[in-house]
Design an enzyme around this catalytic site. Structure first.
Site, PDB file in Angstrom:
ATOM      1  CB  CYS A 103      25.684  14.397  -5.958  1.00 53.21           C
ATOM      2  SG  CYS A 103      26.755  15.812  -5.610  1.00 53.21           S
ATOM      3  CB  CYS A 105      29.854  16.379  -8.572  1.00 51.16           C
ATOM      4  SG  CYS A 105      29.783  14.779  -7.767  1.00 51.16           S
ATOM      5  CB  CYS A 113      28.158  18.919  -5.198  1.00 55.09           C
ATOM      6  SG  CYS A 113      29.637  17.874  -5.051  1.00 55.09           S
ATOM      7  CE  LYS A 178      31.082  14.507  -0.122  1.00 55.33           C
ATOM      8  NZ  LYS A 178      30.232  14.224  -1.290  1.00 55.33           N
ATOM      9  NE  ARG A 188      36.230  14.858  -5.501  1.00 59.86           N
ATOM     10  CZ  ARG A 188      36.686  15.804  -4.700  1.00 59.86           C
ATOM     11  NH1 ARG A 188      37.765  16.489  -5.034  1.00 59.86           N
ATOM     12  NH2 ARG A 188      36.059  16.073  -3.576  1.00 59.86           N
ATOM     13  NE  ARG A 200      33.393  17.425  -5.055  1.00 59.12           N
ATOM     14  CZ  ARG A 200      33.265  17.522  -6.380  1.00 59.12           C
ATOM     15  NH1 ARG A 200      32.974  18.685  -6.936  1.00 59.12           N
ATOM     16  NH2 ARG A 200      33.443  16.460  -7.136  1.00 59.12           N
ATOM     17  CD  GLU A 216      26.763  21.619   7.856  1.00 57.04           C
ATOM     18  OE1 GLU A 216      25.712  21.161   7.367  1.00 57.04           O
ATOM     19  OE2 GLU A 216      27.231  22.721   7.540  1.00 57.04           O
ATOM     20  CE  LYS A 231      32.085  10.737   0.688  1.00 53.60           C
ATOM     21  NZ  LYS A 231      31.423  11.376  -0.386  1.00 53.60           N
ATOM     22  CB  SER A 257      37.256   6.004  -3.571  1.00 53.53           C
ATOM     23  OG  SER A 257      37.489   7.396  -3.422  1.00 53.53           O
ATOM     24  CE1 TYR A 296      33.163   2.531  -4.009  1.00 48.11           C
ATOM     25  CE2 TYR A 296      34.342   3.426  -2.114  1.00 48.11           C
ATOM     26  CZ  TYR A 296      33.525   3.602  -3.215  1.00 48.11           C
ATOM     27  OH  TYR A 296      33.051   4.863  -3.505  1.00 48.11           O
TER      28      TYR A 296
HETATM   29  C1  PBG Z   1      29.457  13.067  -4.768  1.00 43.96           C
HETATM   30  C2  PBG Z   1      30.174  12.070  -3.947  1.00 43.96           C
HETATM   31  C3  PBG Z   1      31.553  11.923  -3.743  1.00 43.96           C
HETATM   32  C4  PBG Z   1      31.697  10.748  -3.002  1.00 43.96           C
HETATM   33  C5  PBG Z   1      30.441  10.261  -2.727  1.00 43.96           C
HETATM   34  N1  PBG Z   1      29.504  11.082  -3.317  1.00 43.96           N
HETATM   35  C6  PBG Z   1      32.688  12.693  -4.272  1.00 43.96           C
HETATM   36  C7  PBG Z   1      32.965  14.060  -3.814  1.00 43.96           C
HETATM   37  O1  PBG Z   1      32.289  14.622  -2.972  1.00 43.96           O
HETATM   38  O2  PBG Z   1      33.886  14.622  -4.391  1.00 43.96           O
HETATM   39  C8  PBG Z   1      33.006  10.130  -2.593  1.00 43.96           C
HETATM   40  C9  PBG Z   1      32.955   8.651  -2.367  1.00 43.96           C
HETATM   41  C10 PBG Z   1      34.276   7.975  -2.340  1.00 43.96           C
HETATM   42  O3  PBG Z   1      35.346   8.610  -2.398  1.00 43.96           O
HETATM   43  O4  PBG Z   1      34.264   6.739  -2.268  1.00 43.96           O
HETATM   44  N2  PBG Z   1      29.405  14.338  -4.265  1.00 43.96           N
END
Ligand code: PBG
Length: 307
Positions: A103, A105, A113, A178, A188, A200, A216, A231, A257, A296
């Site tokens: 990515c 970002c 992204c 996603k 982030r 986003r 998708e 996700k 996260s 995690y």
């Molecule tokens: C990058 C990305 C993100 C996450 C994984 N790859 C952040 C986003 O899309 O803002 C999030 C992973 C997480 O929150 O653990 N695009």
């Protein structure tokens, strides 16, 4: 009796640990909103890889940061970039799958992204850069590349760029469905990747849409994705279940996260029993249809015998 009739298990090999690589740290730097998680130096991942190997988890997924951000996000395909250095230092050590998040970002000054211009994302120009990142990860030794930008056509571009350079065995773990989610907040902060303007929602999906999520996923499957990921995880159990009947592909769920942070915060206050809550969560993801889980908790759940 309950053990004998149990339908669902969480084998260690189904769990993948996300790790943050940061070229500006020499010692592991703790992340305040993700207790127990760190930013690691690119050559400092040895101990975590050893633990992962000993625990028998499936592998690691690496998230990088550049030494400096720029408009193009050029740090993302730098052969001396954090992910590339980490891959070279880990390659051949242990029996782990090494996956990488692909990515822009964390690398662009816009924090988007892809390339951000006049308040929207330039899809097609961004996709070229995304493919370039994937190739540089494959060159450094990635087994799987995981495009997470939700750009149209990114899987097809990556597949053809990899094949053109002989990386026919590098697999694509596609962040296929996603959602634009509140649960990426702590990530982030870890990656310093929040968008500087806008959000986003122009490229990540509306959490209200299930049919669109399956659409998708279908597109990514057609473009050559090897594994389809959904996700966040706990809010997408219906998507996982529907995808499990529709696709023969391996399915993955990313327990993100914010989902980790919620459990950690409640456990720290004694409001939840962490061991049972984590086991129940991971089991539910597998029950819904996820073969692989990015979490995690991967090491802690196995090492503490929670699963
Ligand atoms: C990058 C990305 C993100 C996450 C994984 N790859 C952040 C986003 O899309 O803002 C999030 C992973 C997480 O929150 O653990 N695009």
């Amino acid at each position: 009796m309950r053990g004998a009739v149990r339908e669902t298990s969480v084998p260690p090999g189904s769990l993948f640990l996300p790790v943050f690589v940061d070229p500006s740290v020499t010692e592991p730097a703790p992340l305040s909103s993700m207790p127990g998680q760190f930013r690691w130096s690119p050559e400092g991942l040895g101990p975590i890889a050893e633990r992962a190997t000993r625990a028998g988890i499936g592998g690691l997924i690496l998230f990088g940061r550049p030494a400096a951000k720029d408009a193009e996000g050029s740090g993302a395909w730098d052969p001396q970039g954090s992910v590339q250095r980490a891959l070279r230092s880990l390659r051949g050590k242990g029996d782990l799958i090494l996956a990488t998040d692909v990515c822009l970002c964390a690398y662009t000054t816009s924090g988007h992204c892809g390339y951000w211009k006049d308040h929207h994302l330039e899809n097609d120009r961004s996709v070229e850069a995304i493919a370039r990142i994937a190739v540089s990860h494959a060159e450094a030794g990635a087994d799987w590349v995981a495009p997470s930008a939700m750009l149209d056509g990114q899987v097809r571009h990556i597949r053809s760029a990899l094949d053109a350079r002989g990386f026919t065995d590098t697999a694509i773990l596609a962040y296929a469905a996603k959602f634009a989610s509140a649960f990426y907040g702590p990530f982030r902060e870890a990656e310093d990747s929040a968008p500087s303007e806008g959000d986003r929602k122009g490229y990540q999906m509306d959490p209200a849409n299930a049919r669109e999520a399956l659409h998708e996923m279908r597109l990514d499957a057609e473009e050559g994705a090897d594994i389809l990921m959904v996700k966040p995880a706990m809010t997408s159990l219906d998507i996982l279940a529907r995808a499990r009947t529709e696709f023969a592909h391996p399915l993955a769920a990313y327990h993100v996260s914010g989902e980790y942070a919620m459990l950690k915060a409640a456990a720290a206050r004694g409001w939840l029993d962490e061991a049972t809550a984590v086991a129940e969560t991971l089991t539910a993801l597998r029950r819904a249809g996820a073969g692989l889980i990015l979490t995690y908790y991967a090491l802690e759940a196995v090492e503490s015998h929670w699963v």
